[in-house]
Design an enzyme around this catalytic site. Structure first.
Site, PDB file in Angstrom:
ATOM      1  N   GLY A 183       7.898   3.774   2.948  1.00  0.00           N
ATOM      2  CA  GLY A 183       8.662   4.972   3.270  1.00  0.00           C
ATOM      3  C   GLY A 183       9.681   4.684   4.339  1.00  0.00           C
ATOM      4  O   GLY A 183       9.921   3.532   4.715  1.00  0.00           O
ATOM      5  N   SER A 184      10.321   5.758   4.847  1.00  0.00           N
ATOM      6  CA  SER A 184      11.364   5.587   5.854  1.00  0.00           C
ATOM      7  C   SER A 184      10.791   5.038   7.157  1.00  0.00           C
ATOM      8  O   SER A 184      11.493   4.406   7.938  1.00  0.00           O
ATOM      9  CB  SER A 184      12.051   6.926   6.114  1.00  0.00           C
ATOM     10  OG  SER A 184      11.105   7.891   6.548  1.00  0.00           O
ATOM     11  N   PHE A 185       9.488   5.268   7.409  1.00  0.00           N
ATOM     12  CA  PHE A 185       8.851   4.810   8.635  1.00  0.00           C
ATOM     13  C   PHE A 185       8.649   3.304   8.620  1.00  0.00           C
ATOM     14  O   PHE A 185       8.549   2.672   9.662  1.00  0.00           O
ATOM     15  CB  PHE A 185       7.485   5.487   8.791  1.00  0.00           C
ATOM     16  CG  PHE A 185       6.513   5.118   7.702  1.00  0.00           C
ATOM     17  CD1 PHE A 185       5.672   4.038   7.839  1.00  0.00           C
ATOM     18  CD2 PHE A 185       6.458   5.861   6.535  1.00  0.00           C
ATOM     19  CE1 PHE A 185       4.788   3.682   6.819  1.00  0.00           C
ATOM     20  CE2 PHE A 185       5.576   5.528   5.520  1.00  0.00           C
ATOM     21  CZ  PHE A 185       4.736   4.435   5.666  1.00  0.00           C
ATOM     22  N   GLY A 186       8.572   2.707   7.439  1.00  0.00           N
ATOM     23  CA  GLY A 186       8.259   1.293   7.305  1.00  0.00           C
ATOM     24  C   GLY A 186       7.432   1.052   6.060  1.00  0.00           C
ATOM     25  O   GLY A 186       7.433   1.866   5.130  1.00  0.00           O
ATOM     26  N   VAL A 188       0.834  -1.208   0.000  1.00  0.00           N
ATOM     27  CA  VAL A 188       0.000   0.000   0.000  1.00  0.00           C
ATOM     28  C   VAL A 188       0.865   1.253   0.000  1.00  0.00           C
ATOM     29  O   VAL A 188       0.617   2.201  -0.743  1.00  0.00           O
ATOM     30  CB  VAL A 188      -0.938   0.006   1.222  1.00  0.00           C
ATOM     31  CG1 VAL A 188      -1.773   1.288   1.260  1.00  0.00           C
ATOM     32  CG2 VAL A 188      -1.852  -1.212   1.196  1.00  0.00           C
ATOM     33  N   ASP A 217       0.152  15.021  12.491  1.00  0.00           N
ATOM     34  CA  ASP A 217       0.403  14.698  11.084  1.00  0.00           C
ATOM     35  C   ASP A 217      -0.919  14.573  10.319  1.00  0.00           C
ATOM     36  O   ASP A 217      -1.132  13.628   9.565  1.00  0.00           O
ATOM     37  CB  ASP A 217       1.208  13.393  10.973  1.00  0.00           C
ATOM     38  CG  ASP A 217       1.938  13.282   9.626  1.00  0.00           C
ATOM     39  OD1 ASP A 217       2.088  14.323   8.940  1.00  0.00           O
ATOM     40  OD2 ASP A 217       2.358  12.171   9.259  1.00  0.00           O
ATOM     41  N   LYS A 240       0.977  -2.450   9.059  1.00  0.00           N
ATOM     42  CA  LYS A 240       2.168  -1.598   9.049  1.00  0.00           C
ATOM     43  C   LYS A 240       3.332  -2.403   9.601  1.00  0.00           C
ATOM     44  O   LYS A 240       3.242  -2.958  10.699  1.00  0.00           O
ATOM     45  CB  LYS A 240       1.919  -0.351   9.892  1.00  0.00           C
ATOM     46  CG  LYS A 240       3.072   0.652   9.887  1.00  0.00           C
ATOM     47  CD  LYS A 240       2.688   1.886  10.693  1.00  0.00           C
ATOM     48  CE  LYS A 240       3.790   2.912  10.736  1.00  0.00           C
ATOM     49  NZ  LYS A 240       3.399   4.116  11.518  1.00  0.00           N
ATOM     50  N   VAL A 265       3.510  -0.403   4.563  1.00  0.00           N
ATOM     51  CA  VAL A 265       2.131  -0.803   4.823  1.00  0.00           C
ATOM     52  C   VAL A 265       1.718  -1.814   3.755  1.00  0.00           C
ATOM     53  O   VAL A 265       1.815  -1.539   2.557  1.00  0.00           O
ATOM     54  CB  VAL A 265       1.170   0.400   4.809  1.00  0.00           C
ATOM     55  CG1 VAL A 265      -0.263  -0.068   5.054  1.00  0.00           C
ATOM     56  CG2 VAL A 265       1.575   1.422   5.855  1.00  0.00           C
TER      57      VAL A 265
END
Length: 418
Positions: free
Chosen positions: A116-119, A113, A229, A136, A121
């Protein structure tokens, strides 16, 4: 049985210690039968012979009648009970419990989905629940390296605390050997992708989306939670076109009257007081809502994105948002108020919006709002591409690493739109 053995072992060691103390107090008169009795008890709970010899070696000079020790039978030690757990697992407890491997094997990947740098999905099929969910996935190593452990745990803690019709609710969270997993219900589209396709929204749709977001933010702020956010990418749309606020990765508990200083969020949505390093409070979320509504109404952002927060702050400070004269007077007034550079001038309580000219006749009730179908959203969702064939892993956690680095050709084609 392992837990029982652990408890028995602790009781035996306490009893042995008391026996030794008693022997000292009585002049060291420890007889042979006592020796054989304690030796039998220790061997019965899996204590090694070397441990016994060490114990009796310490007391050996006190024994008046020592009899030869018979060889202890070899005991195959059973695995330790679950506690204490290894440190790399314990760090993420209790927000991320350990799930059995069989539970993870029921998950089959349908698509990526977002990444990014966060992980990452993932869209997954849960064969056990017979439903489609969003998961996630965050690398545990990266969480430690980036010092975001507290942030990850607070994300789950907040989502477990909240329950609202316009919030993307938490389904489950757990940890594997390499990753943290946060599972939520799956929504096929987000507001940003719809905006990219449709462009400017009708004011009736804007007022409905705005009312739903006002209810969500007032709910969060009353609980002492700041989202930090709020943006189109973090607003999912359900099957009837109503929104679900998601991604609490930057959220934190901030009681009313308290202040924050961390510079975080998405540059084009960040309030000037956040860009400057604070102090700021829940009013920052209302600025983000103003940016979002401005974009829905005009088809563009009030201020162009810059390379970093310093340049972004300069642009926001120097620029006065020009609101098109073609907009409804009530909407124009709302945007002016939400995008006020002074956070104290922004509306921030529910009654501020209930009496606002833009929301005249609007019922701020989730059930009534959900009864209004968003037909243009439903029509846009009907054109979604068909899902990919699911991918099954023997070990969902470990095999995932290679999948994320080297996705299948079919998934690459789908993300590129070919």
């Amino acid at each position: 049985m392992g837990a029982v053995s652990c408890r028995q072992g602790r009781h035996a060691r306490v009893a042995a210690h008391k026996c030794g103390s008693l022997g000292s107090q009585q002049g060291g008169n420890i007889q042979g039968p006592w020796t054989r009795g304690w030796k039998s008890l220790w061997s019965g709970v899996g204590t090694t012979r070397s441990g016994l010899e060490e114990l009796w070696g310490l007391r050996g000079h006190q024994c008046l009648h020592r009899e030869p020790l018979e060889p202890a039978p070899l005991i195959v030690e059973k695995p330790l009970c679950e506690w204490p757990v290894p440190q790399f697992i314990n760090l993420f407890l209790p927000e991320f419990p350990v799930r059995p491997l069989s539970r993870q094997q029921q998950l089959k990947i349908l698509d990526i989905v977002a990444k990014g740098s966060f992980g990452t999905v993932l869209k997954v099929l849960d064969c056990g629940r017979k439903g489609v969910f969003a998961v996630k996935v965050v690398s545990k190593v990266k969480v430690i390296q980036r010092d975001t452990l507290r942030q990850c745990k607070e994300e789950v803690s907040i989502q477990r605390q909240i329950s609202h019709p316009f919030v993307h609710s938490l389904g489950d969270s757990w940890q594997g050997k390499r990753h943290l997993f946060i599972m939520c219900s799956y929504c096929s589209r987000d507001l940003y992708s719809l905006w990219s396709t449709v462009g400017c929204f009708a004011e009736a749709s804007i007022s409905l989306f705005a009312a739903e977001l006002v209810l969500v933010l007032c709910y969060l702020h009353d609980l002492g939670i700041i989202h930090r956010d709020v943006k189109m990418e973090n607003i999912l749309l359900d099957e009837r076109g109503h929104l679900k606020l998601t991604d609490f990765g930057l959220s934190r508990h901030l009681p009313q009257g308290a202040q924050a200083y961390t510079i975080c969020g998405t540059l084009q949505y960040m309030a000037p007081e956040v860009l400057s390093g604070g102090p700021y409070n829940h009013a920052a979320d209302w600025w983000s809502l103003g940016v979002l509504l401005f974009s829905l109404a005009t088809g563009k952002f009030p201020v162009s994105a810059e390379r970093d927060h310093v340049a972004m702050l300069a642009s926001v400070t120097d620029c006065d948002c020009e609101i098109p004269a073609s907009l409804n007077q009530g909407l124009s007034l709302l945007l002016h108020e939400l995008l006020s550079k002074n956070p104290f001038h922004r509306p921030r309580y529910l009654h501020h919006f209930q009496v606002h000219p833009f929301f005249r006749g609007m019922a701020f009730d989730p059930e009534l709002l959900q009864k209004q179908p968003m037909n243009f959203v439903i029509e846009a969702q009907a054109t979604q591409p068909s899902p990919l064939e699911s991918m099954t892993f023997k070990d969902f956690d470990c095999d995932l690493e290679s999948f994320l680095v080297h996705p299948s050709p079919a998934q690459v084609r789908t993300r590129l739109g070919t």
